[in-house]
Design a protein around this motif. Structure first.
Motif, PDB file in Angstrom:
ATOM      1  N   PRO A  40      26.173  40.775  47.031  1.00 52.02           N
ATOM      2  CA  PRO A  40      25.906  40.802  45.579  1.00 52.02           C
ATOM      3  C   PRO A  40      27.049  41.476  44.821  1.00 52.02           C
ATOM      4  N   PRO A  41      27.106  41.280  43.496  1.00 52.34           N
ATOM      5  CA  PRO A  41      28.252  41.778  42.713  1.00 52.34           C
ATOM      6  C   PRO A  41      28.570  43.257  42.908  1.00 52.34           C
ATOM      7  N   HIS A  42      27.528  44.136  42.982  1.00 59.78           N
ATOM      8  CA  HIS A  42      27.829  45.577  43.069  1.00 59.78           C
ATOM      9  C   HIS A  42      28.556  45.924  44.371  1.00 59.78           C
ATOM     10  N   PHE A  83      35.190  45.042  47.369  1.00 58.54           N
ATOM     11  CA  PHE A  83      36.185  44.202  48.060  1.00 58.54           C
ATOM     12  C   PHE A  83      37.373  43.931  47.136  1.00 58.54           C
ATOM     13  N   TYR A  84      37.068  43.629  45.858  1.00 56.64           N
ATOM     14  CA  TYR A  84      38.171  43.387  44.923  1.00 56.64           C
ATOM     15  C   TYR A  84      39.037  44.644  44.790  1.00 56.64           C
ATOM     16  N   ARG A  85      38.381  45.810  44.688  1.00 55.00           N
ATOM     17  CA  ARG A  85      39.150  47.058  44.516  1.00 55.00           C
ATOM     18  C   ARG A  85      39.977  47.377  45.752  1.00 55.00           C
ATOM     19  N   ALA A 129      25.066  27.805  45.787  1.00 57.21           N
ATOM     20  CA  ALA A 129      25.032  28.890  44.787  1.00 57.21           C
ATOM     21  C   ALA A 129      26.429  29.476  44.601  1.00 57.21           C
ATOM     22  N   GLY A 130      26.917  29.377  43.371  1.00 58.39           N
ATOM     23  CA  GLY A 130      28.263  29.895  43.095  1.00 58.39           C
ATOM     24  C   GLY A 130      28.390  30.238  41.633  1.00 58.39           C
ATOM     25  N   GLY A 131      29.513  29.835  41.057  1.00 58.37           N
ATOM     26  CA  GLY A 131      29.811  30.187  39.678  1.00 58.37           C
ATOM     27  C   GLY A 131      28.764  29.699  38.688  1.00 58.37           C
ATOM     28  N   VAL A 163      30.450  45.611  35.616  1.00 56.06           N
ATOM     29  CA  VAL A 163      30.432  45.645  37.092  1.00 56.06           C
ATOM     30  C   VAL A 163      31.855  45.557  37.640  1.00 56.06           C
ATOM     31  N   PHE A 164      32.588  44.558  37.178  1.00 55.11           N
ATOM     32  CA  PHE A 164      33.934  44.319  37.715  1.00 55.11           C
ATOM     33  C   PHE A 164      34.949  45.098  36.886  1.00 55.11           C
ATOM     34  N   ARG A 165      35.232  46.307  37.340  1.00 53.14           N
ATOM     35  CA  ARG A 165      36.211  47.149  36.634  1.00 53.14           C
ATOM     36  C   ARG A 165      37.024  47.898  37.683  1.00 53.14           C
ATOM     37  N   SER A 173      40.634  22.114  43.752  1.00 53.01           N
ATOM     38  CA  SER A 173      40.114  21.745  42.435  1.00 53.01           C
ATOM     39  C   SER A 173      39.244  22.915  41.984  1.00 53.01           C
ATOM     40  N   GLU A 174      39.312  23.232  40.690  1.00 52.89           N
ATOM     41  CA  GLU A 174      38.531  24.395  40.226  1.00 52.89           C
ATOM     42  C   GLU A 174      38.302  24.227  38.740  1.00 52.89           C
ATOM     43  N   SER A 175      37.033  24.144  38.307  1.00 53.34           N
ATOM     44  CA  SER A 175      36.834  23.935  36.872  1.00 53.34           C
ATOM     45  C   SER A 175      37.158  25.215  36.105  1.00 53.34           C
ATOM     46  N   PHE A 176      36.942  26.378  36.697  1.00 50.82           N
ATOM     47  CA  PHE A 176      37.472  27.609  36.102  1.00 50.82           C
ATOM     48  C   PHE A 176      37.956  28.564  37.195  1.00 50.82           C
ATOM     49  N   GLY A 177      37.029  29.148  37.955  1.00 48.15           N
ATOM     50  CA  GLY A 177      37.427  30.113  38.989  1.00 48.15           C
ATOM     51  C   GLY A 177      37.076  31.531  38.569  1.00 48.15           C
ATOM     52  N   LEU A 178      35.749  31.825  38.593  1.00 49.86           N
ATOM     53  CA  LEU A 178      35.302  33.166  38.171  1.00 49.86           C
ATOM     54  C   LEU A 178      35.859  34.252  39.078  1.00 49.86           C
ATOM     55  N   VAL A 179      36.038  33.922  40.362  1.00 47.04           N
ATOM     56  CA  VAL A 179      36.564  34.902  41.309  1.00 47.04           C
ATOM     57  C   VAL A 179      37.916  35.437  40.824  1.00 47.04           C
ATOM     58  N   ALA A 180      38.743  34.567  40.300  1.00 50.15           N
ATOM     59  CA  ALA A 180      40.069  34.991  39.836  1.00 50.15           C
ATOM     60  C   ALA A 180      39.929  36.002  38.688  1.00 50.15           C
ATOM     61  N   PRO A 226      24.999  34.264  44.851  1.00 47.39           N
ATOM     62  CA  PRO A 226      26.064  33.255  44.939  1.00 47.39           C
ATOM     63  C   PRO A 226      27.017  33.526  46.106  1.00 47.39           C
ATOM     64  N   GLY A 227      27.728  32.481  46.488  1.00 46.80           N
ATOM     65  CA  GLY A 227      28.762  32.669  47.519  1.00 46.80           C
ATOM     66  C   GLY A 227      28.541  31.853  48.764  1.00 46.80           C
ATOM     67  N   SER A 228      27.449  31.081  48.818  1.00 49.73           N
ATOM     68  CA  SER A 228      27.265  30.148  49.937  1.00 49.73           C
ATOM     69  C   SER A 228      26.372  29.004  49.478  1.00 49.73           C
TER      70      SER A 228
HETATM   71  N1  UDP Z   1      30.081  35.483  44.624  1.00 53.95           N
HETATM   72  C1  UDP Z   1      29.190  36.513  44.896  1.00 53.95           C
HETATM   73  N2  UDP Z   1      29.136  36.986  46.165  1.00 53.95           N
HETATM   74  C2  UDP Z   1      29.912  36.496  47.163  1.00 53.95           C
HETATM   75  C3  UDP Z   1      30.819  35.460  46.872  1.00 53.95           C
HETATM   76  C4  UDP Z   1      30.873  34.972  45.576  1.00 53.95           C
HETATM   77  O1  UDP Z   1      28.465  37.000  44.011  1.00 53.95           O
HETATM   78  O2  UDP Z   1      29.799  36.977  48.289  1.00 53.95           O
HETATM   79  C5  UDP Z   1      30.167  34.986  43.229  1.00 53.95           C
HETATM   80  C6  UDP Z   1      31.457  35.425  42.573  1.00 53.95           C
HETATM   81  O3  UDP Z   1      31.316  36.737  42.076  1.00 53.95           O
HETATM   82  C7  UDP Z   1      31.658  34.378  41.489  1.00 53.95           C
HETATM   83  C8  UDP Z   1      30.931  33.156  42.029  1.00 53.95           C
HETATM   84  O4  UDP Z   1      30.207  33.579  43.193  1.00 53.95           O
HETATM   85  O5  UDP Z   1      31.080  34.811  40.278  1.00 53.95           O
HETATM   86  C9  UDP Z   1      31.884  32.046  42.426  1.00 53.95           C
HETATM   87  O6  UDP Z   1      32.339  31.439  41.268  1.00 53.95           O
HETATM   88  P1  UDP Z   1      33.671  30.574  41.201  1.00 53.95           P
HETATM   89  O7  UDP Z   1      33.795  30.095  39.798  1.00 53.95           O
HETATM   90  O8  UDP Z   1      34.828  31.367  41.718  1.00 53.95           O
HETATM   91  O9  UDP Z   1      33.438  29.389  42.213  1.00 53.95           O
HETATM   92  P2  UDP Z   1      32.277  28.263  42.295  1.00 53.95           P
HETATM   93  O10 UDP Z   1      31.247  28.784  43.212  1.00 53.95           O
HETATM   94  O11 UDP Z   1      31.766  28.041  40.907  1.00 53.95           O
HETATM   95  O12 UDP Z   1      32.938  27.059  42.858  1.00 53.95           O
END
Ligand code: UDP
Length: 432
Positions: A306-308, A313-315, A32-34, A213-215, A326-333, A27-29
């Motif tokens: 990838p998540p790992h 980056f988050y840390r 492919a995303g949430g 993973v995200f801790r 607009s955002e139906s949830f926002g997994l990144v947050a 995901p991320g481009s």
């Molecule tokens: N994501 C990822 N690698 C990246 C960028 C994003 O795995 O380089 C994942 C991120 O971890 C999140 C998802 O893509 O789980 C994005 O979800 P979000 O709900 O924030 O946005 P959406 O893509 O659904 O609009």
């Protein structure tokens, strides 16, 4: 006479439909995303409870096998519908007929009554689900993920409105689905008020975050690994690069911040992780903007990871900024907070649930970069509140758990199956 379906167990096999994007993609481009993360996470967790999950997605390459294991009990089924290459979302409605026919054929090779329930994701998949649900006499559970009417009401410069075919298609799915799944109460209201959904048919099941993973982890170590300066603030943006997500707002906000605080220029970094999404999008648009704002040397662009790796980056970040229109949830947050990094987000859609305003981060009305810069400056000055915010972020994210999402979905599936059975029995008795 209606077909009397099995009695027990209630849900043994689920057909998930994700036409436009494969759960195997990073995901991320692109598209492919949430949604991909959601489908993978819940499918794995349902499978661990003994439920088989088949995920039907469109084949985009001749090298993809017909079916591929994603995890024990979860298979990704590549459906041939249209050219074996990625297609823009706008061109997918033309392939839905072929896609649906292939899904029906796949099921026809199985014992009768193979799937107990269909769970479709995004309106294109809902269209497939509508027909399959009728043909197999099983309930359709549908998750929209995003809504055209909501997106169109919040368009920003450079965004293209969602086409009418989608608006109509979504309304058809709302009318046909046995159950709709909304991420938040707000989305539930939108389904009812904008699409006329039956309130009784909409279940609110919040998504989760993978805390395995995200801790939290050491900020200094993450910065060293990522070759980021150890002192100084790191501002992070993660997501698909498109106007709707507001990456331009973050760039302008950081430019305003360093204009207000020139001493930050030596150490501050803005990291943007993600790839272009949508027709005509590229990273150059944002590079040019950073140069125009005079902060090109402060901005680092990273392709999707990838998540790992994303967890580093988050840390490493001081704050993650999510200024979506607009955002139906926002997994990144959620992911950022789970790593102990507070989030500064726009007060839109699910972000108002994902972020606890003033405690795990800040919610901002609107998209004025000056406002984001002021909030950043204020929070950067207050180390005591920042430490509390980091703790609170982890606590808040821990309320969202994919296991709970899977339990919520299973309850929705079971309720839908039980309702079908009741109506099967009623029609049997009626026709006796
Ligand atoms: N994501 C990822 N690698 C990246 C960028 C994003 O795995 O380089 C994942 C991120 O971890 C999140 C998802 O893509 O789980 C994005 O979800 P979000 O709900 O924030 O946005 P959406 O893509 O659904 O609009």
């Amino acid at each position: 006479m209606a077909r009397l379906t099995r009695w027990w167990p209630v849900v043994r096999r689920v057909a998930m439909i994700a036409v436009h994007t494969s759960p195997l993609e990073i995901p991320g481009s692109g598209d492919a995303g949430g949604l991909n993360v959601y489908v993978c996470q819940v499918a794995r967790r349902l499978a661990r409870r003994g439920i088989e999950v088949d995920i039907f997605t469109r084949a985009t390459s001749a090298r993809q096998p017909v079916s591929q294991a994603l995890a024990p009990g979860v298979r990704v089924c590549h459906v041939i519908a249209g050219p074996l290459e990625p297609l823009p979302k706008d061109e997918l409605p033309q392939q839905l007929c072929a896609f649906t026919a292939a899904v029906l054929r796949a099921e026809a090779c199985r014992e009768q009554g193979w799937y107990d329930v269909i769970h479709s994701h995004y309106w294109l998949s809902g269209q497939v689900g509508m027909l399959a649900s009728r043909r197999w006499a099983v309930p359709l559970v549908h998750t929209m993920h995003t809504l055209a009417k909501v997106k169109n009401a919040t368009l920003t410069e450079g965004d293209r409105p969602e086409p009418q075919v989608r608006v109509v298609g979504e309304a058809e799915v709302v009318a046909a689905a046995d159950r709709l799944v909304a991420n938040t109460e707000g989305e539930r209201r939108q389904l009812v008020e904008l699409y006329g959904a039956d309130p009784e048919a909409v279940a609110v099941v919040p998504p989760g975050v993978d805390t395995a993973v995200f801790r939290p982890g050491l900020q200094e170590r993450a910065r060293r690994r990522l070759h980021l300066p150890e002192p100084g603030p790191v501002i992070l943006f993660v997501g698909r690069l498109q106007p709707l997500k507001g990456p331009d707002v973050v760039i302008r906000a950081v430019a305003e911040l360093v204009a207000k605080r020139p001493e930050l220029r030596a150490t501050l970094r803005l990291v943007i992780v993600g790839g272009p999404s949508g027709p005509g999008m590229d990273v150059e648009w944002l590079r040019a903007l950073a140069a125009e704002c005079g902060i090109a040397e402060l901005v680092r662009f990273e392709p999707p990871v990838p998540p790992h790796r994303l967890v580093e980056f988050y840390r490493a970040a001081t704050f993650t900024v999510v200024p979506s229109h607009s955002e139906s949830f926002g997994l990144v947050a959620l992911e950022s907070q789970a790593c102990g990094t507070p989030v500064i987000a726009a007060r839109v859609g699910g972000l108002a649930t994902a972020v606890q305003d003033g405690l795990s981060g800040r919610l901002i009305d609107g998209h004025d970069p000056g406002r984001y810069a002021s909030v950043l400056a204020e929070l950067l000055d207050d180390r005591v509140s920042y430490a509390a915010m980091r703790r609170r972020a982890v606590e808040h994210a821990s309320l969202f758990d994919w296991e709970r999402t899977a339990s919520g979905l299973l309850a929705v599936y079971e309720a839908a199956v039980a309702a079908r059975r009741r109506s099967d029995i009623a029609s049997l008795l009626g026709s006796a």
